[in-house]
Design a protein around this motif. Structure first.
Motif, mmCIF file in Angstrom:
data_model
loop_
_atom_site.group_PDB
_atom_site.id
_atom_site.type_symbol
_atom_site.label_atom_id
_atom_site.label_comp_id
_atom_site.label_asym_id
_atom_site.label_seq_id
_atom_site.Cartn_x
_atom_site.Cartn_y
_atom_site.Cartn_z
ATOM 1 N N GLN A 196 42.573 20.598 3.903
ATOM 2 C CA GLN A 196 42.355 20.806 5.333
ATOM 3 C C GLN A 196 42.046 22.266 5.666
ATOM 4 O OE1 GLN A 196 42.635 17.904 7.712
ATOM 5 N NE2 GLN A 196 42.041 17.349 5.614
ATOM 6 N N TYR A 197 42.288 23.176 4.737
ATOM 7 C CA TYR A 197 41.971 24.595 4.910
ATOM 8 C C TYR A 197 42.575 25.141 6.203
ATOM 9 C CZ TYR A 197 38.603 22.964 1.458
ATOM 10 O OH TYR A 197 38.039 22.374 0.353
ATOM 11 N N SER A 198 43.783 24.703 6.506
ATOM 12 C CA SER A 198 44.396 25.004 7.800
ATOM 13 C C SER A 198 45.806 25.549 7.671
ATOM 14 C CB SER A 198 44.408 23.730 8.663
ATOM 15 O OG SER A 198 43.084 23.261 8.889
ATOM 16 N N HIS A 248 41.896 30.977 1.859
ATOM 17 C CA HIS A 248 43.068 31.486 2.561
ATOM 18 C C HIS A 248 43.804 30.370 3.313
ATOM 19 C CE1 HIS A 248 42.932 35.905 2.125
ATOM 20 N NE2 HIS A 248 41.626 35.740 1.978
ATOM 21 N N GLY A 249 43.160 29.234 3.527
ATOM 22 C CA GLY A 249 43.768 28.151 4.288
ATOM 23 C C GLY A 249 44.480 27.110 3.463
ATOM 24 N N MET A 285 37.382 31.629 -2.103
ATOM 25 C CA MET A 285 36.191 31.050 -1.465
ATOM 26 C C MET A 285 36.316 31.074 0.052
ATOM 27 S SD MET A 285 35.344 27.624 -3.709
ATOM 28 C CE MET A 285 34.209 27.025 -2.449
ATOM 29 N N GLN A 286 35.186 30.861 0.696
ATOM 30 C CA GLN A 286 35.162 30.640 2.137
ATOM 31 C C GLN A 286 35.757 29.275 2.465
ATOM 32 O OE1 GLN A 286 30.908 30.726 2.487
ATOM 33 N NE2 GLN A 286 30.915 32.711 3.533
ATOM 34 N N ARG A 287 36.362 29.149 3.638
ATOM 35 C CA ARG A 287 36.632 27.817 4.157
ATOM 36 C C ARG A 287 35.274 27.134 4.320
ATOM 37 N NH1 ARG A 287 42.096 28.902 7.301
ATOM 38 N NH2 ARG A 287 42.260 31.130 6.848
ATOM 39 N N ASP A 334 39.759 37.394 6.056
ATOM 40 C CA ASP A 334 39.810 36.654 4.793
ATOM 41 C C ASP A 334 39.231 37.536 3.684
ATOM 42 O OD1 ASP A 334 40.909 34.549 6.112
ATOM 43 O OD2 ASP A 334 39.167 33.227 5.982
ATOM 44 N N LEU A 335 40.099 38.295 3.053
ATOM 45 C CA LEU A 335 39.671 39.242 2.022
ATOM 46 C C LEU A 335 39.754 38.590 0.646
ATOM 47 C CD1 LEU A 335 41.515 42.423 3.348
ATOM 48 C CD2 LEU A 335 39.132 41.735 3.747
#
Length: 388
Positions: free
Chosen positions: A28-30, A70-71, A111-113, A130-131
């Motif tokens: 869910q990247y949340s 990051h999520g 990675m990116q969301r 988001d580093l």
């Protein structure tokens, strides 16, 4: 009147699921700092309310470095136990076996969301906070042009990661989960060890098939030793890489045999993902496109399998079980479209009789049962999912 196979209970070690439907892990990247939130509780909880026999969390990272984004949810410290325990309790209280998947993203970390591009983190992500972080893998081979080049794990780091997997497993026990899955698929760390395209190690963890299987099998052994003996262990694999020079089905049959010997009870048969997104595999996709993998691994490795991949229709799921091609049916994005898919499938596969909504949560069934006669008086089918 015989019960459809899809709705017959299944016993896995000391755990029994009420039916053969498993909700696949879907990121869910949340999460924030690896902590599951109310979003995750509601997201997963509605699948238990919707009648699934087993509900599996998204991949929980065993280290902070092992997150995809990051999520991601994690289990790398004790503070992450309580939010997941709340979810496991809700799933169990609502009739589903609570399951969890443990993972390390390997070279596909940092990675990116996906809604920001599903690629390596860039300046826009940095501006959002988001580093990037250090990425590790079996070998120093980037997934693609423009991606971070991972550091090759040394022997001390491999030992440290084994301990992280062990501790994450113990946290999953404390959180109250009853089924655990080790993620060895979709281009993440353990899949990277298995594939000759991503593992070019010159030591005993690379080279031939036996060497490439060594570390994933050590993780399975480590997890099995920490996981209660009366609870089942699943291993998700990419049955084929779908890329020239990559893993073939014969490789993964051999891996399944070895995983079984180390205490695995189920093989969750996905495919692809070594290069690019896990949801953009380079394998032709039709209804049930991965079912033949579950079928062949079940027969050749002598282990129970989970079929997954564009299984959308109740009749399709029932036929897979009737054909002996798999033991469980995993439903993913179709459950996002219809969280009540299991309940609707039960209506579609069973003959009318008795209370129509007896399998539904009482809080819903009471209302729907009383609505039904009025809808029938209006003419037309009141229940579009109902057989007959």
């Amino acid at each position: 009147m015989s019960q459809p196979l899809l709705f017959q209970p299944i016993a896995l070690r000391g755990v029994t699921a009420k039916n053969r439907i498993l909700i696949s892990p879907m990121c869910q990247y949340s999460a924030a700092d690896g902590l599951a939130s109310d979003w995750h509780l509601v997201h997963l909880g509605k699948f238990a309310q919707g009648g699934a026999g087993i509900v599996m969390t998204e991949a929980a990272a065993v280290t902070a470095e092992g997150r995809i984004t990051h999520g991601d949810v994690g289990l790398w410290h004790d503070g992450q136990i309580a939010p997941l325990e709340r979810i496991a309790t809700f799933l169990r209280d609502n009739g589903a076996v609570p399951a969890i998947q443990l993972a390390h993203a390997g070279r596909k970390a940092s990675m990116q969301r996906p809604w920001y591009g599903n690629a390596a983190l860039n300046a826009d992500d940095h501006a959002r906070g988001d580093l990037p972080w250090r990425v590790v893998a079996p070998s120093a081979i980037a997934m693609d042009e423009g991606w971070l080049t991972p550091d090759a794990l040394d022997l001390d780091e491999l030992a440290s990661l084994r301990e992280h997997w062990r501790l994450a497993t113990l946290r999953a026990v404390e959180a109250g989960f009853d089924l655990l899955e080790v993620h060895c698929a979709h281009g993440y760390l353990l899949h990277e060890f298995l594939s000759p395209l991503s593992n070019r190690r010159p030591d005993g963890y690379g080279g031939d098939r036996q060497g490439r299987m060594r570390y994933p099998l050590e993780i399975i052994e480590t997890v099995r030793a920490a996981w209660p003996a009366d609870k089942p262990l699943s291993v998700r694999i990419s049955s084929v890489d779908g890329v020239e020079g990559g893993l073939e089905l014969a490789d993964q049959i051999a891996f399944a045999i070895e995983a079984k010997a180390r205490g695995a009870d189920l093989i969750d048969c996905s495919s692809g993902g070594l290069l690019g997104s896990a949801t953009a595999a380079r394998i032709p996709r039709g209804y049930g496109f991965q079912v033949p993998y579950a079928d062949e691994i079940r027969k050749s490795a002598g282990i129970a399998t989970i079929a997954v991949g564009l299984i959308l229709h109740p009749e399709q799921a029932e036929q897979i079980l009737a054909n002996g091609q798999a033991d469980l049916i995993a439903v993913g994005r179709e459950a996002l479209f219809d969280p009540n898919w299991p309940l609707h499938a039960q209506l579609a596969l069973t003959e009318p009789g008795g209370e129509v909504f007896e399998a539904w949560p009482q809080q819903y069934g009471w209302w729907l049962e009383r609505r039904e006669p009025g809808l029938r008086r209006l003419g037309g089918p009141a229940l579009p999912f109902r057989k007959g």
